[in-house]
Design a protein around this motif. Structure first.
Motif, PDB file in Angstrom:
ATOM      1  N   ASN A   4       8.380   9.173  -3.238  1.00  0.00           N
ATOM      2  CA  ASN A   4       7.561   8.283  -2.406  1.00  0.00           C
ATOM      3  C   ASN A   4       8.348   7.030  -2.029  1.00  0.00           C
ATOM      4  O   ASN A   4       8.351   6.610  -0.870  1.00  0.00           O
ATOM      5  CB  ASN A   4       6.266   7.904  -3.138  1.00  0.00           C
TER       6      ASN A   4
ATOM      7  N   GLN B 278       2.543   1.776  -3.260  1.00  0.00           N
ATOM      8  CA  GLN B 278       1.647   1.773  -4.422  1.00  0.00           C
ATOM      9  C   GLN B 278       2.127   0.755  -5.458  1.00  0.00           C
ATOM     10  O   GLN B 278       2.292   1.057  -6.640  1.00  0.00           O
ATOM     11  CB  GLN B 278       1.574   3.171  -5.055  1.00  0.00           C
TER      12      GLN B 278
ATOM     13  N   GLU C  95       0.824  -1.208   0.000  1.00  0.00           N
ATOM     14  CA  GLU C  95       0.000   0.000   0.000  1.00  0.00           C
ATOM     15  C   GLU C  95       0.863   1.264   0.000  1.00  0.00           C
ATOM     16  O   GLU C  95       0.662   2.158  -0.818  1.00  0.00           O
ATOM     17  CB  GLU C  95      -0.908  -0.024   1.237  1.00  0.00           C
TER      18      GLU C  95
ATOM     19  N   ASP D  51       0.785  -1.564  -7.021  1.00  0.00           N
ATOM     20  CA  ASP D  51      -0.080  -1.772  -8.188  1.00  0.00           C
ATOM     21  C   ASP D  51       0.265  -0.804  -9.324  1.00  0.00           C
ATOM     22  O   ASP D  51       0.017  -1.089 -10.492  1.00  0.00           O
ATOM     23  CB  ASP D  51      -1.554  -1.663  -7.803  1.00  0.00           C
ATOM     24  N   GLN D  52       0.864   0.335  -9.005  1.00  0.00           N
ATOM     25  CA  GLN D  52       1.248   1.323 -10.029  1.00  0.00           C
ATOM     26  C   GLN D  52       2.697   1.160 -10.489  1.00  0.00           C
ATOM     27  O   GLN D  52       3.152   1.888 -11.365  1.00  0.00           O
ATOM     28  CB  GLN D  52       1.069   2.738  -9.480  1.00  0.00           C
TER      29      GLN D  52
END
Length: 183
Positions: free
Chosen positions: A151, A67, A64, A69-70
């Protein structure tokens, strides 16, 4: 901060990768389509052997925060392979990810290549012979490259305790070594 520790302790690997891929030719506009095919194919093999293992080693908390998934790049580089008429391959090498800290170190190498890839894509798009090339892998984050890198570094630096720096470094060195030797 683990990101600085990694940068300092993997500099020789980074330099070796730049030498392997003839990176200086990118900036003096002598980089060829064959050079580009080599860099794409080698990065493809790295992702083929590591991406799923890395992502599976990172728990829900990291998935999470990072991220994940990205951040999938294998499908993007497969588009580049197809556009360059290069073949997809089966995984033929063993690459072990022993824990989530090693996975983070490996991800450091991949995310760093994305950061550098953005620069490569910009340079090559201005180089003769690259007019028809779509940079799916190197341009994967587009204008979000900086924020995605920031990030990633923030998560690394806030979530990894100093006791685990060597495990993260071990993962980075392992993936760099794989990248420099796979073909």
């Amino acid at each position: 901060m683990v990101s600085e520790y990694l940068k300092q302790n993997t500099a020789e690997y980074h330099d070796a990768a730049e030498k392997l891929f003839n990176s200086e030719k990118i900036f003096n506009k002598t980089f060829t389509l064959d050079d580009y095919k080599k860099i794409i194919n080698t990065n493809y093999l790295m992702l083929l052997h590591s991406e799923d293992k890395i992502f599976n080693s990172l728990n829900g908390n990291f998935a999470e925060k990072l991220q994940l998934d990205q951040r999938k790049k294998l499908p993007l580089i497969e588009k580049d392979l197809a556009s360059l008429a290069l073949k997809n391959q089966a995984a033929t090498h063993t690459l072990e990810v022993n824990n989530e800290h090693e996975a983070l170190g490996m991800m450091y190498v991949i995310e760093g290549s994305t950061l550098g890839g953005n620069v490569i894509a910009k340079q090559l798009s201005k180089t003769e012979g690259f007019d028809e090339i779509t940079f799916n892998f190197f341009g994967c984050y587009q204008e979000n490259t900086g924020p995605m890198w920031k990030n990633f570094k923030e998560v690394l630096d806030t979530e990894v305790a100093e006791d685990n720096y060597n495990e993260v470094l071990s993962g980075a060195k392992k993936l760099y070594t794989f990248l420099l030797n796979v073909n």
